[in-house]
Design a protein around this motif. Sequence first.
Motif, mmCIF file in Angstrom:
data_model
loop_
_atom_site.group_PDB
_atom_site.id
_atom_site.type_symbol
_atom_site.label_atom_id
_atom_site.label_comp_id
_atom_site.label_asym_id
_atom_site.label_seq_id
_atom_site.Cartn_x
_atom_site.Cartn_y
_atom_site.Cartn_z
ATOM 1 N N VAL A 1 -31.241 -88.118 -6.933
ATOM 2 C CA VAL A 1 -31.345 -87.256 -5.749
ATOM 3 C C VAL A 1 -30.211 -87.584 -4.788
ATOM 4 C CG1 VAL A 1 -32.771 -86.650 -3.762
ATOM 5 C CG2 VAL A 1 -33.834 -86.994 -6.001
ATOM 6 N N ARG A 2 -29.433 -86.558 -4.370
ATOM 7 C CA ARG A 2 -28.261 -86.803 -3.528
ATOM 8 C C ARG A 2 -28.638 -87.219 -2.108
ATOM 9 N NH1 ARG A 2 -27.028 -82.059 -5.781
ATOM 10 N NH2 ARG A 2 -25.472 -82.012 -7.422
ATOM 11 N N ASP A 3 -29.646 -86.556 -1.547
ATOM 12 C CA ASP A 3 -30.009 -86.834 -0.166
ATOM 13 C C ASP A 3 -30.843 -88.117 -0.124
ATOM 14 O OD1 ASP A 3 -30.732 -86.828 2.464
ATOM 15 O OD2 ASP A 3 -31.298 -84.717 2.533
ATOM 16 N N THR A 4 -30.191 -89.226 0.178
ATOM 17 C CA THR A 4 -30.865 -90.533 0.124
ATOM 18 C C THR A 4 -32.016 -90.643 1.118
ATOM 19 O OG1 THR A 4 -29.192 -91.399 1.653
ATOM 20 C CG2 THR A 4 -28.812 -91.732 -0.709
ATOM 21 N N SER A 5 -32.009 -89.819 2.162
ATOM 22 C CA SER A 5 -33.109 -89.869 3.130
ATOM 23 C C SER A 5 -34.419 -89.391 2.519
ATOM 24 C CB SER A 5 -32.763 -89.014 4.356
ATOM 25 O OG SER A 5 -32.643 -87.645 3.994
ATOM 26 N N LEU A 6 -34.349 -88.690 1.381
ATOM 27 C CA LEU A 6 -35.553 -88.176 0.731
ATOM 28 C C LEU A 6 -36.095 -89.122 -0.338
ATOM 29 C CD1 LEU A 6 -34.437 -84.462 0.184
ATOM 30 C CD2 LEU A 6 -35.867 -85.352 2.041
ATOM 31 N N VAL A 7 -35.300 -90.104 -0.732
ATOM 32 C CA VAL A 7 -35.667 -90.927 -1.880
ATOM 33 C C VAL A 7 -36.975 -91.676 -1.654
ATOM 34 C CG1 VAL A 7 -34.978 -92.908 -3.275
ATOM 35 C CG2 VAL A 7 -33.316 -91.133 -2.733
ATOM 36 N N SER A 8 -37.160 -92.256 -0.468
ATOM 37 C CA SER A 8 -38.394 -93.018 -0.205
ATOM 38 C C SER A 8 -39.624 -92.140 -0.382
ATOM 39 C CB SER A 8 -38.357 -93.598 1.207
ATOM 40 O OG SER A 8 -37.354 -94.579 1.323
ATOM 41 N N GLY A 9 -39.558 -90.911 0.113
ATOM 42 C CA GLY A 9 -40.686 -90.000 -0.056
ATOM 43 C C GLY A 9 -40.933 -89.660 -1.505
ATOM 44 N N LEU B 1 -43.858 -90.151 -6.712
ATOM 45 C CA LEU B 1 -43.926 -90.571 -8.108
ATOM 46 C C LEU B 1 -45.019 -91.621 -8.298
ATOM 47 C CD1 LEU B 1 -42.926 -90.684 -11.005
ATOM 48 C CD2 LEU B 1 -41.097 -92.230 -10.265
ATOM 49 N N ALA B 2 -45.133 -92.543 -7.352
ATOM 50 C CA ALA B 2 -46.168 -93.575 -7.441
ATOM 51 C C ALA B 2 -47.553 -92.941 -7.445
ATOM 52 C CB ALA B 2 -46.021 -94.553 -6.276
ATOM 53 N N LEU C 1 -48.314 -89.885 -8.470
ATOM 54 C CA LEU C 1 -48.526 -89.115 -9.695
ATOM 55 C C LEU C 1 -48.950 -89.998 -10.864
ATOM 56 C CD1 LEU C 1 -45.498 -86.630 -9.512
ATOM 57 C CD2 LEU C 1 -47.920 -86.052 -9.290
ATOM 58 N N VAL C 2 -48.403 -91.219 -10.929
ATOM 59 C CA VAL C 2 -48.716 -92.087 -12.063
ATOM 60 C C VAL C 2 -49.790 -93.120 -11.726
ATOM 61 C CG1 VAL C 2 -46.432 -91.810 -13.064
ATOM 62 C CG2 VAL C 2 -46.856 -93.693 -11.489
ATOM 63 N N GLY C 3 -50.100 -93.298 -10.426
ATOM 64 C CA GLY C 3 -51.119 -94.270 -10.032
ATOM 65 C C GLY C 3 -50.618 -95.695 -10.070
ATOM 66 N N MET C 4 -49.404 -95.947 -9.536
ATOM 67 C CA MET C 4 -48.850 -97.292 -9.485
ATOM 68 C C MET C 4 -48.461 -97.649 -8.053
ATOM 69 S SD MET C 4 -46.434 -97.585 -12.916
ATOM 70 C CE MET C 4 -45.764 -99.163 -12.370
ATOM 71 N N ASN C 5 -48.248 -98.949 -7.825
ATOM 72 C CA ASN C 5 -47.830 -99.428 -6.516
ATOM 73 C C ASN C 5 -46.421 -98.893 -6.203
ATOM 74 O OD1 ASN C 5 -46.533 -101.284 -4.543
ATOM 75 N ND2 ASN C 5 -48.547 -102.263 -4.597
ATOM 76 N N PRO C 6 -46.211 -98.344 -4.996
ATOM 77 C CA PRO C 6 -44.883 -97.815 -4.654
ATOM 78 C C PRO C 6 -43.773 -98.860 -4.761
ATOM 79 C CG PRO C 6 -46.518 -97.013 -3.092
ATOM 80 C CD PRO C 6 -47.203 -98.030 -3.948
ATOM 81 N N ASP C 7 -44.093 -100.138 -4.487
ATOM 82 C CA ASP C 7 -43.052 -101.169 -4.581
ATOM 83 C C ASP C 7 -42.589 -101.352 -6.024
ATOM 84 O OD1 ASP C 7 -43.122 -101.606 -1.875
ATOM 85 O OD2 ASP C 7 -44.598 -103.240 -2.006
ATOM 86 N N GLU C 8 -43.522 -101.243 -6.974
ATOM 87 C CA GLU C 8 -43.135 -101.353 -8.385
ATOM 88 C C GLU C 8 -42.254 -100.175 -8.795
ATOM 89 O OE1 GLU C 8 -46.461 -103.060 -11.056
ATOM 90 O OE2 GLU C 8 -47.520 -101.950 -9.483
ATOM 91 N N VAL C 9 -42.607 -98.979 -8.304
ATOM 92 C CA VAL C 9 -41.810 -97.787 -8.618
ATOM 93 C C VAL C 9 -40.428 -97.906 -7.986
ATOM 94 C CG1 VAL C 9 -41.640 -95.294 -8.332
ATOM 95 C CG2 VAL C 9 -43.857 -96.342 -8.849
#
Length: 621
Positions: free
Chosen positions: A405-413, A418-419, A421-429
């Motif tokens: 994703v080019r717009d790095t300001s969106l990556v955290s969201g 993604l976390a 959708l798969v049911g995982m800890n955001p830090d692991e993702v």
Amino acid sequence: MAGLIHPEDLETVRERSRIEDVVGSFVQLRPAGGGALVGLCPFHDEKTPSFRVTPAKGFYYCFGCGEGGDVISFVQKINNMGFTESVEFLADRVGLQLRYTEGDGGPRHEPGLRMRILEANQLAAEFFAAQLGTPDAVEGRIFLDGRGFTREHAEHFGIGYAPRGGRDLLNHLLGKKFSKEDLVKAGLVREAGWDFFQGRLVWPIRDAGRSTLGFGARRLFDDDRMPAKYLNTPETIVYKKSHVLYGLDLARQNIGKKNQAVVVEGYTDVMACHIAGVDTAVASCGTAFGSDHSRMIARLMTSDALAGEVVFTFDGDAAGQAAALKVFSSDATFNSQTYVAIEPGGMDPCDLRISGGDAAVRELVARRIPLYRYVMKNTLERFDLDRADGRLAAVRAAAPLVASVRDTSLVSGYIRELAGLVGMNPDEVRAEVQRANRRKPAPEQRTFREPTAEQADEPAVARVATVPAPDPRDRRLATERGVLKVLLQQPGLFPEDWGGIDPDDFDHPAYRLVFEALCATDRGAGFSQRVVDSLEDPVAAQLTVALSVEPLLADPTQVYAREYAARLRLARVVRDIGNLKSRLQRTNPVEEQASYNRMFAQLLELETHRRTLQAMAVGED
């Protein structure tokens, strides 16, 4: 392979192709004083003219979007042509037979052929349109009516009908004094003398300047000897399927105005979108949407690339998913954000308009989702998310998508999404995304030069810059910009050493680069054009064009040039004095006496030099 165009012929093409005449065929120009002409920019939407043509210098420049160049680059951009194609186009226009340097061949085609083909195509389009109203074309009219298109719609899009007789178009154009050989080269007639299109509904495919490049034709009759439902003009010197988009002539200004392009799959889909109000729709012709198409669209977008949108409409079936994955794999070729709009029932825009009306088509585009999200959803569906190893494998497969994703300001969201959708800890993702980011190859930095013979067929593309563009409103750089304008527009006012100006006198790297190119160019006729041609960096080249046409603050004289040069050199001395004073303040005069005394002596010399330049800058001897 043809040789390169002879340099003398290149200059002759520039001299004979009056830029005001060529640009004036696309833009309404009016006098603006000082020998310049102004009009609305053809490369972006605007209400106040900021597009300036300076015939005396042979340049155009838009102070709104920054597009600029000479008559050749204008033809390249407006017609999406390569360098050699543009020169040949202009040579045909002025009746010049080009010479080529030694190579494996001579010219790519005989002089005037391009213009004859374009004229034949235009007459063919008019012939086909007239045939749509004949009794022979009743099946074509039934087809259009069944898809909700009226006679007015057909006229607006130039739709026509190719008669079933087999030689109707050939005989019509022979009567217009065209040769059969030229008609074969135009893709209108086959070698055996039969019309290329027979018994088909025909759509003209035009470029951004509304020149007819070729045609697309739909099968209507079961006894059609050509089994393909759609048939396109074969490749010609004006029709290259990877370089054309159906609907571009109608969508060009709207794409620039709205900073959005909607890519659909067929001619009727383009029609349905435009009629419904989605007037940025285009479609590829007889080939998949590729990188050349993306560059065509990128040229029409505004300078705010991240704000731009390219929206693809795909069928919801497996083929549509495969097409989306293919586009995503080449997403790096887009300057804008990419989206996908898929109708849940799998209908294309034309069918959707029939069933739900114009509003349904507009709603389809309004419900667009990021292409990466659509691809991510399809990626995750391949894994068993009920198992821990399946969830980890899914994240590792999807992490590169988020990292892209080019717009790095969106990556955290997106990581949190993604976390979830798969049911995982955001830090692991996040850790997996960071690993994917580290594995990404560095972006390719490309240097652009005058096209070689091998590159000459490629259309103009967006180029990678190596220096930042200066802000023309920055008052701190006003002297640097002003001096360069005088240097480029009136080089004869300066002595051989350019008034003692040095590259280091320029604080901004782009201005410094232009000055270095200027110093390496012999003075004489076409000086500013030769400076532009010598610059490999696109920002510096465009900057040079702008500086060559911007008005000067006063009538240029030798005194004016000498004083301006002194002001530039004075600004550098003032910077050097400030830097030296700062170093003196950080130097202990007792512990570092020798160094301190040396710098103090330099300061005295700089102050003397400053007073001398200050006197010169205000006209004192």
